[in-house]
Design an enzyme around this catalytic site. Structure first.
Site, PDB file in Angstrom:
ATOM      1  CD  GLU A 171     111.876  88.555  16.814  1.00 18.00           C
ATOM      2  OE1 GLU A 171     112.724  88.218  15.966  1.00 18.00           O
ATOM      3  OE2 GLU A 171     111.919  88.179  17.991  1.00 18.00           O
TER       4      GLU A 171
ATOM      5  CE  LYS B  60     116.309  85.624  15.736  1.00 14.91           C
ATOM      6  NZ  LYS B  60     115.085  86.362  16.112  1.00 14.91           N
TER       7      LYS B  60
ATOM      8  CG  ASP C  11     128.208  93.783   5.209  1.00 16.92           C
ATOM      9  OD1 ASP C  11     127.337  92.939   5.503  1.00 16.92           O
ATOM     10  OD2 ASP C  11     129.144  93.540   4.436  1.00 16.92           O
TER      11      ASP C  11
ATOM     12  CG  HIS D 195     106.994  87.308  21.118  1.00 17.91           C
ATOM     13  ND1 HIS D 195     108.165  87.933  21.415  1.00 17.91           N
ATOM     14  CD2 HIS D 195     107.131  86.803  19.868  1.00 17.91           C
ATOM     15  CE1 HIS D 195     108.988  87.797  20.394  1.00 17.91           C
ATOM     16  NE2 HIS D 195     108.381  87.123  19.452  1.00 17.91           N
TER      17      HIS D 195
END
Ligand code: MEV
Length: 426
Positions: A81, A265, A281, A379
């Site tokens: 991202e 998130k 992991d 962005h």
């Protein structure tokens, strides 16, 4: 060195690698592993999972400016991202104005669970298991003598009664085990299996699941930062305004699960990128994070932002962090091993502290942007590059086509294709 580090983003890939070689004391193979020129081979991958046909690459960026417990750390982030690495670096720079990040870690204790069914008297069986804790711990210890030699090993037995479930009441035995520098899944699962026949005999029940819990709430890691308001001011926003807006934005996630999911998130953007780059992991870390965010019965934000005594912006993030330096892919994957070396972390706890600091930085980056100018501006510039690449733009045209689309406020593959066509025929 400081001069150069601050301009890292302006260097070519070659120059960046040269800087890392020196800063991280990396050899040619380690640099090749980080750059993707060498790294995990299909033959190595074939020993890791099943039905291997190859390997899968992601961009690897290095976040700059991180100061964690007074130590400079270069942070490898594997991430698809745009803006994430830039935001982490920028926020780490802001945090330096208040001395960087302070982080601490619990002992690396993981929890293993044995589900015990077919018990008539839960209280009596639980009591018998509790009285046998010493013997059970001794049994678990036999499963990993090396761990014990290293100062780890089984620590505690906890028996829990699940009074209501779709299959009725049952018992759960928790084995708490210090797994030192491992993530710990293998050590825990082996110890649980070793204990099972004895647990069945003592409880009189039937053991079904014997597995690690990813809600690693005995292995919490905390990071905090305190940023003077002066450092927060930008454009027309005063430092006080930015601070207050960030606290208001945090309060949204604290109070509302719909927002908390996105808030968290954003934290995991930073966390996962480092977890992944170091061969750990990330599903385990994700599961632990979100379960911990709901541990009080309502899903909420993992971080907390407030105004400090001198008006500074104080950020805190506490979450489980089950990552290791031994076992798993960290040693096997050449890129992950080089990433760990670059970070200069010597223990799993140190790695975990950096990861949580990155999570807090990432959260700050998102809240700061969202609560002021919005995230789309920054962005879009990078997103436009991806769109240009997706349209098949040759390397030299990726940046100019992206710029053109941003200027036109039309960032679409169709538009990139049109510009490409125009430029090819002019
Ligand atoms: C995007 O990947 C992450 C953010 O949505 C996080 C947030 O909203 O806090 C920007």
């Amino acid at each position: 060195m400081a001069e150069k580090t601050h301009k890292f983003y302006e260097l070519t890939i070659e120059e960046r690698l040269k800087t890392l070689k020196k800063a991280g004391d990396l050899n040619a193979e380690e640099i090749a592993a980080l750059s993707g020129a060498a790294g995990l081979t299909p033959a190595q991958a074939d020993h890791m999972i099943e039905n291997v046909v190859g390997t899968f690459a992601l961009p690897l960026g290095i976040a700059q400016h991180f100061l964690v417990n007074g130590r400079e750390v270069l942070v490898p982030m594997a991430m698809e991202e745009p803006s994430v690495v830039a935001a982490a670096s920028f926020m780490a720079k802001l945090a330096r104005a208040g001395g960087g990040f302070t982080a601490s870690a619990d002992a690396p204790e993981m929890i293993g669970q044995i589900q015990i069914l077919d018990i008539d008297d839960l209280d009596a069986a639980a009591e018998r298991l509790e009285s046998a804790a010493g013997g059970l711990l001794a049994l678990a210890e036999k499963a990993d003598s090396l761990l014990v030699k290293l100062g780890g090993g089984p620590r505690e037995i906890v028996v829990r009664k699940i009074k209501e479930s779709p299959i009725g009441p049952f018992l759960v035995l928790h084995l708490i085990m210090d797994v030192r520098d491992a993530m710990g899944a293998n050590a825990i699962n082996t110890a649980l299996e070793q204990m099972t026949p004895t647990v069945e005999r003592i409880s009189g029940g039937r053991a079904l699941l014997r597995i690690l819990s990813n809600l690693a709430d005995r292995r919490l890691v905390k990071a905090s930062c305190a940023i003077p308001v002066k450092a927060l001011a930008f454009n027309d926003f005063s430092g006080e305004d930015v601070r207050d807006r960030i606290i208001e934005a945090w309060a949204f996630g604290q109070a509302d699960p719909y927002r908390a999911a996105t808030h968290n998130k954003g934290i995991m953007n930073g966390v996962d990128a480092v977890v992944l780059a170091t061969g750990n992991d990330w599903r385990a870390v994700e599961a632990g994070a979100h379960a911990y965010a709901a541990v009080n019965g309502r899903y909420t934000s993992l971080s907390r932002w407030s105004k400090g005594p001198d008006g500074e912006l104080v950020g805190e993030l506490e979450m489980p962090m089950a990552v290791g330096l031994v076992g798993g892919a960290t040693k096997v994957h050449p890129g992950a091993a080089a990433a760990v070396k670059l970070m200069g972390v010597k223990t799993a706890a140190e790695l975990a502290q950096v990861i949580v600091s990155v999570g807090l930085a990432q959260n700050l980056g998102a809240l700061r942007a969202l609560a002021t100018e919005g995230i789309q501006r920054g962005h879009m510039a990078l997103h436009a590059r991806q769109v240009a690449i997706a349209a098949g733009a040759p390397e030299k045209w990726v940046a100019p086509i992206a710029e053109q689309m941003v200027k036109e406020k039309s960032i679409r593959v169709e538009r990139a294709l049109e510009i490409l066509e125009e430029w090819r025929t002019r």
